[in-house]
Design an enzyme around this catalytic site. Structure first.
Site, mmCIF file in Angstrom:
data_model
loop_
_atom_site.group_PDB
_atom_site.id
_atom_site.type_symbol
_atom_site.label_atom_id
_atom_site.label_comp_id
_atom_site.label_asym_id
_atom_site.label_seq_id
_atom_site.Cartn_x
_atom_site.Cartn_y
_atom_site.Cartn_z
ATOM 1 N N SER A 21 -19.390 -6.697 -16.665
ATOM 2 C CA SER A 21 -18.017 -7.001 -17.025
ATOM 3 C C SER A 21 -17.808 -8.505 -17.096
ATOM 4 O O SER A 21 -18.482 -9.274 -16.391
ATOM 5 C CB SER A 21 -17.062 -6.416 -15.973
ATOM 6 O OG SER A 21 -15.736 -6.864 -16.177
ATOM 7 N N TYR A 37 -15.280 -7.029 -6.685
ATOM 8 C CA TYR A 37 -15.665 -6.562 -8.016
ATOM 9 C C TYR A 37 -16.510 -7.620 -8.721
ATOM 10 O O TYR A 37 -17.568 -7.316 -9.298
ATOM 11 C CB TYR A 37 -14.411 -6.256 -8.830
ATOM 12 C CG TYR A 37 -14.683 -5.750 -10.231
ATOM 13 C CD1 TYR A 37 -15.113 -4.449 -10.450
ATOM 14 C CD2 TYR A 37 -14.487 -6.574 -11.342
ATOM 15 C CE1 TYR A 37 -15.350 -3.981 -11.730
ATOM 16 C CE2 TYR A 37 -14.724 -6.100 -12.628
ATOM 17 C CZ TYR A 37 -15.156 -4.810 -12.818
ATOM 18 O OH TYR A 37 -15.397 -4.352 -14.097
#
Length: 332
Positions: free
Chosen positions: A166, A192
């Site tokens: 990501s 994350y």
């Protein structure tokens, strides 16, 4: 002299693939025949994972979907040909081993391993080992599954491992001192970010170690996508803090306009899995169905941060991961 690895981002130069942010998974695989190929897709029953499964299966591949909730997965996969469903929970190391043992016992080669499943915006949770859940799901499970399936990947005589990472890797480098938030306050986007940085570093190091066995590895940013389940645990307040929603709880029009559709979101995964342009190159981070550029040091924009392509970080992480998981991933 041609670079043989992507340490320090030496290969992070777009190839001019002819595709862009609006390209779809069906467009990037047009004309490519995957008949006889075997693919495994984690989380291949929802969102961009489901679209990836559909696209690869339609191109002739046999796709094995790994899902935690097999009843839900059966409904989503109903009527699809060339698709098999197996139960696996990325938060449970024994579950990963059980699936890998079953697949290896079949004697089949593995041409495509697509580490697609991931979580985001979750509160602090830990697995049975005490490891933080985003690190486990988004990275440690990738490492374990890939290591356990290594002999099948090697047997394919031409395999690719694709880690769906990501742009969120730009939230944080990997914290080698406290990866599991034992001594620092938990911040979900920091967790994350480091999990996705780890996924990039893993693809980088795996490619360098595995390419002699005709196994190449890639990481990628699928884009910001409308209609996935990734944000199912996120609060409205968090989205408002990030500037995605207004005070009344409405998503801002400019945010809607910037989001990809699910077929567009799956395009880079499918491109990494199938493009002949990548036959002689690996270890790169991709976006919009091409190799991405290096990101600037100051802004949160497109491209890949150099800290997630550093050779020293990649080697350090590999060693730490082996220690954390108890898995010796010896590529022989």
């Amino acid at each position: 002299m041609r670079q043989v690895n992507n340490y320090q981002g030496t290969l992070q130069n777009p190839l001019g693939s002819g595709f862009n942010a609006s390209s779809t998974s069906n467009e990037v695989i047009k004309g490519i025949d995957l008949t006889g190929k075997i693919a495994i897709v984690t989380g291949g029953n929802t969102g961009i994972g489901l679209e990836t499964t559909k696209t690869l299966a339609a191109a002739g591949a046999t796709v094995i979907v790994l899902a935690r909730d097999t009843e839900k997965a059966k409904k989503n996969l109903e009527g699809m040909v060339n698709v098999e469903l197996e139960k696996m929970d990325l938060m449970n190391p024994d579950s990963i081993d059980s699936f890998a043992d079953k697949f290896l016992a079949s004697g089949r080669p593995l041409h495509l391993l697509i580490n697609n499943a991931g979580i985001m915006w979750v509160p602090l949770r830990r697995d049975s080992r005490g490891f933080e859940s985003q690190l486990v799901t988004n990275y440690l499970a990738q490492f374990q599954l890939t290591a356990r399936l290594w002999t099948a990947l090697k047997k394919a005589e031409g395999a690719r491992v694709i880690n769906v990472s990501s742009q969120g890797h730009q939230f944080a480098p990997f914290n080698f001192e406290d990866p599991n938030f034992l001594n620092r306050e938990y911040e979900t986007l920091q967790a994350y970010g480091q999990s996705k940085t780890a996924s990039n570093l893993f693809a980088l190091e795996l490619d360098n170690r595995a390419k002699a066995h005709k196994v190449r590895a890639y990481s990628l940013h699928p884009g910001s996508i409308n209609g996935t389940e990734l944000a199912r645990e996120a609060s409205l307040e968090l989205f408002q803090q990030m500037g995605f929603f207004d005070a009344e709880g409405n998503i801002l029009p400019e945010i809607v306009a910037s989001l990809k559709t699910i077929p567009q979101g799956a395009a880079t995964t499918v491109w990494c899995a199938s493009s002949p342009l990548l036959n002689e190159i690996g270890g790169v981070y991709c976006e919009d169905a091409d190799i991405a550029e290096l990101a600037s040091d100051t802004s949160m924009a497109g491209g890949v941060k150099l800290y997630s392509l550093e050779e020293a970080n990649a080697k350090h992480l590999w060693k730490l991961t082996e220690e954390m998981t108890g898995i010796s991933f010896n590529i022989l």
